[in-house]
Enzyme design. Structure first.
Site, PDB file in Angstrom:
ATOM      1  N   GLU A 131       0.813  -1.155   0.057  1.00  9.78           N
ATOM      2  CA  GLU A 131       0.080  -0.100  -0.065  1.00  9.78           C
ATOM      3  C   GLU A 131       0.918   1.394   0.028  1.00  9.78           C
ATOM      4  OE1 GLU A 131      -1.094   3.029   0.691  1.00  9.78           O
ATOM      5  OE2 GLU A 131      -2.164   2.825   2.631  1.00  9.78           O
ATOM      6  N   GLU A 162       3.655   8.848  -3.693  1.00 15.40           N
ATOM      7  CA  GLU A 162       4.524   8.193  -2.996  1.00 15.40           C
ATOM      8  C   GLU A 162       5.413   7.397  -3.557  1.00 15.40           C
ATOM      9  OE1 GLU A 162       2.640   6.238   0.280  1.00 15.40           O
ATOM     10  OE2 GLU A 162       1.810   8.099   1.267  1.00 15.40           O
TER      11      GLU A 162
END
Length: 706
Positions: A172, A181
């Site tokens: 994740e 990210e």
């Protein structure tokens, strides 16, 4: 020699500070740091816990919010069970790699689903240590291997971190922008170096959706508008500002708090613009541009592009997690509230005007970490999509989205204009102490003889120069770099009007803007007895609130999908106790909740006088007027300009117990969130003790529900 002398001086300074501060400074876990005090505006030595940044990173991470995301947890669990079962049905061992394991929740789910081996990597060392404790507490010792590295640093093969490649990846690594990210490079590297070719990836792919909307509200968060100065015309925008394409920076929002028909109107239906395939079946593209033709639903202006995404947790798309806003969600009645994945707003280069049922072009581009969008019509061709829009006027660099919205708040400007009209004369000498304020220009347009304004940063000064030239105010307004320059530029005169919004870019909490009070005290000798100070008073107010969801970001996790996360809760609590203030800043308009009490005044600050030497202290009780759960207390400042005008940083409509509070969206409020929500009845009360220390400008609070 010079270094030794400097060290000696610093040592003596620290000894003196330690002596003044008493035993606190003797704590082995504390150090002194020089930092700017946002209220006093002075550099000060502050006592901080050692590894402050380390603890702050833990306390401010989004781990807790993610772990409260029940939908996320359950769907990852189901997808892992399916992936492991599939490998076993194929006669293969299920070797799982968990990238960015955090608390090791997903790794423990994999063990529980009968994975043959589980390897987890976590580069953030405190979380890697926490994961080991959580694993042991849940009886999974020796069943999960923790590698305290980034996945891109993992070595496979004999003698490496992983003896063989994994055939199941679970991770994740997503944010509101999906790719911000580093998801693209994480998956790409894993397929090339850490995974077998026939692997299963959880999640397997994601789809990104966009929707073009008309929204005057959101446009006012992006482009500065002219200011109407009643009786004398308007404060015009510089050409550079009016034609600036803005910034590609994402504006992340809880879109569900925007009301259709009031805050926005759809120009197009939602549209799937990008697919990101994580399965390894096709290469992952780092840079991509795509154009689509969309049919408009109505005539209007293309002010903004909404974006959200979903995750296909399994290869068959049986398990889908959607981050769509309510009006586009596949299961709106089962929506999960979350703060770690919100929705995003992007801005086209221009607010293109379109007709109903017109074909328009939507142009989307992404690189490894970012996205940007534009809209075109046959009347307005697409702008080159190779590079993202870059601000060339300075305002999008100097101002946040909420600050731009504040500068576009005509109602607030009107209150200042009406107040200034009563006191400005053709001989007035005015001084403004704020960051990036329109007040100096407004005062000049209202006829002030001379206006001095202090701007310590380059970008606001550049923006001010543009406005002065555009509006022909160069002879009336002088932009200074510091308070120290005011006296020489008064040429022996005294200040007639001292004013502020107040707004300062370094202020995190509303009362940090009390810096204006301290600045006034520093230049008091330049004022005369009849100097008008605007605002003349600041009023600290509070209300007890039952937030619908915001409280979840601070409460312990405890049990998560049948797994014990007490060690994680302890880590978060310890770090939070060390570094977090009692009250944090939040844009409360995005987080609905009902008032449990009337608002109350905690303290009054007389900005027209100098800062006192004595501590200001109060003890107030907020009486609960409707039963519920008190999970927070909201705190803000009201600024009194005169008997008829007050500017608020808090509620913009009357607060009524039992009803939703409507907060101003152009500034963050302070909020204390109880770690354990308190059940309250009409016999309950919230006791608030407030202590203002004039020496350093700190406001300390304590809260007790009884």
């Amino acid at each position: 020699m010079l270094r030794k002398m400097a060290a000696s001086v610093k040592s003596n300074v620290l000894k003196n500070i330690s002596k003044e501060m008493g035993s606190e400074a003797k704590n082995s876990g504390s150090i002194f740091k020089s930092k700017l005090n946002p209220v006093t505006g002075k550099m000060e030595w502050a006592l901080e816990v050692e590894d402050f940044d380390f603890h702050q990173e833990i306390a401010r991470s989004a781990y807790a919010d993610m772990l409260h995301d029940t939908e996320r947890n359950k769907k990852y669990d189901l997808a892992l069970q399916k992936a492991i079962q599939t490998m076993h049905q194929q006669g293969k061992k299920a070797n799982v790699l968990d990238i960015g394991t955090g608390t090791a929740l997903l790794s423990m789910m994999a063990v529980r689903a009968k994975a043959d081996s589980v390897t987890a990597c976590e580069a953030f060392s405190p979380m890697a240590g926490c994961a080991l404790k959580v694993i042991n507490a849940n009886g999974f010792k020796d069943k999960i291997k923790i590698i305290p590295k980034r996945s891109t640093e993992i070595i496979t093969g004999e003698g490496g971190d992983m003896p063989t490649r994994a055939n199941i990846l679970v991770t994740e690594v997503f944010d509101t922008e999906l790719i911000g990210e580093g998801a693209i490079s994480t998956f790409d590297h894993a397929h090339k170096h850490l995974l077998e070719k026939d692997c299963i990836v959880v999640p397997s792919l994601s789809n990104m959706y966009i929707q073009v909307v008309q929204s005057e509200f959101l446009w006012r968060c992006n482009r500065l508008q002219p200011v109407k100065v009643k009786g004398v015309g308007e404060l015009r925008q510089p050409t550079e500002t009016a034609q600036c394409p803005g910034s590609a920076a994402v504006y992340d929002l809880q879109l569900d708090q925007l009301v259709e028909g009031k805050d926005f109107r759809p120009i197009t239906e939602p549209f799937k613009i990008f697919k990101f395939d994580y399965s390894g079946k096709t290469p992952i593209e780092y840079n991509r541009s795509q154009a689509a033709v969309l049919r408009t639903l109505r005539a209007g202006h293309c002010h903004a592009v909404f974006m959200w995404w979903d995750l296909h947790m399994d290869m068959d798309a049986d398990i889908i997690l959607s981050c769509a806003p309510r009006w586009a969600h596949p299961e709106p009645d089962k929506m999960q509230w979350r703060d770690h994945w919100m929705q995003a707003v992007y801005y086209p280069h221009e607010a293109v005007t379109v007709e109903e049922e017109e074909d328009i072009g939507l142009h989307a581009t992404h690189d490894e970490f970012s996205l940007w969008f534009d809209v075109s019509t046959h009347r307005r061709p697409a702008v080159n999509q190779t590079d993202p829009p870059v601000c060339h006027c300075g305002s999008h660099v100097a101002c946040s989205r909420s600050r731009i919205l504040m500068l576009n708040n005509q109602k607030k400007h009107d209150k200042y204009i009406e107040t200034l009209k009563e006191v400005i004369t053709e001989d007035s000498v005015c001084v403004c102490i704020s960051n990036g304020s329109y007040l100096p220009f407004i005062a000049a347009k209202l006829g002030a003889k001379k206006v001095l304004t202090v701007e310590s940063n380059n970008f606001p000064r550049r923006c001010a120069d543009l406005y002065l030239r555009e509006n022909g105010l160069e002879d009336q307004v002088l932009v200074l770099e510091s308070l120290d320059q005011i006296e020489n530029n008064l040429h022996g005169k005294k200040i007639d009007i001292l004013m502020a919004e107040p707004f300062f870019s370094f202020a995190a909490l509303p009362w940090h803007n009390l810096y204006f009070w301290y600045a006034h005290s520093d230049i008091r000798q330049l004022c005369h007895d009849s100097t008008v100070v605007l605002p003349r008073q600041a009023v600290l107010k509070a209300v007890a609130v039952q937030f619908d969801d915001l409280w979840k970001i601070r409460v312990p996790i405890g049990d998560c999908e049948g797994l014990n996360l007490d060690h994680f809760d302890a880590l978060m609590a310890d770090s939070s106790d060390l570094v977090d203030p009692m009250v944090e800043a939040q844009p409360l308009w995005e987080y609905p909740g009902i008032a449990l009490t009337q608002q109350t005044t905690l303290a009054d600050f007389d900005l027209a006088s100098i800062v006192p030497n004595e501590q200001i202290q109060s003890e107030k009780e907020l009486t609960i007027e409707c039963a519920g759960h008190c999970n927070g207390v909201a705190i803000w400042l009201d600024y009194v300009l005169g008997k008829d005008h007050t500017v608020t940083t808090g509620a913009i409509e009357p607060i009524i117990p039992g009803e939703k509070v409507t907060w101003t969206p152009d500034i963050r409020q302070g909020v204390h969130l109880f770690r354990t929500p308190q059940s309250v009845t009409k016999d309950s009360a919230v006791k608030i003790i407030t202590k203002f220390n004039p020496k350093n400008g700190d406001i300390d609070f304590s809260f007790l529900v009884s």
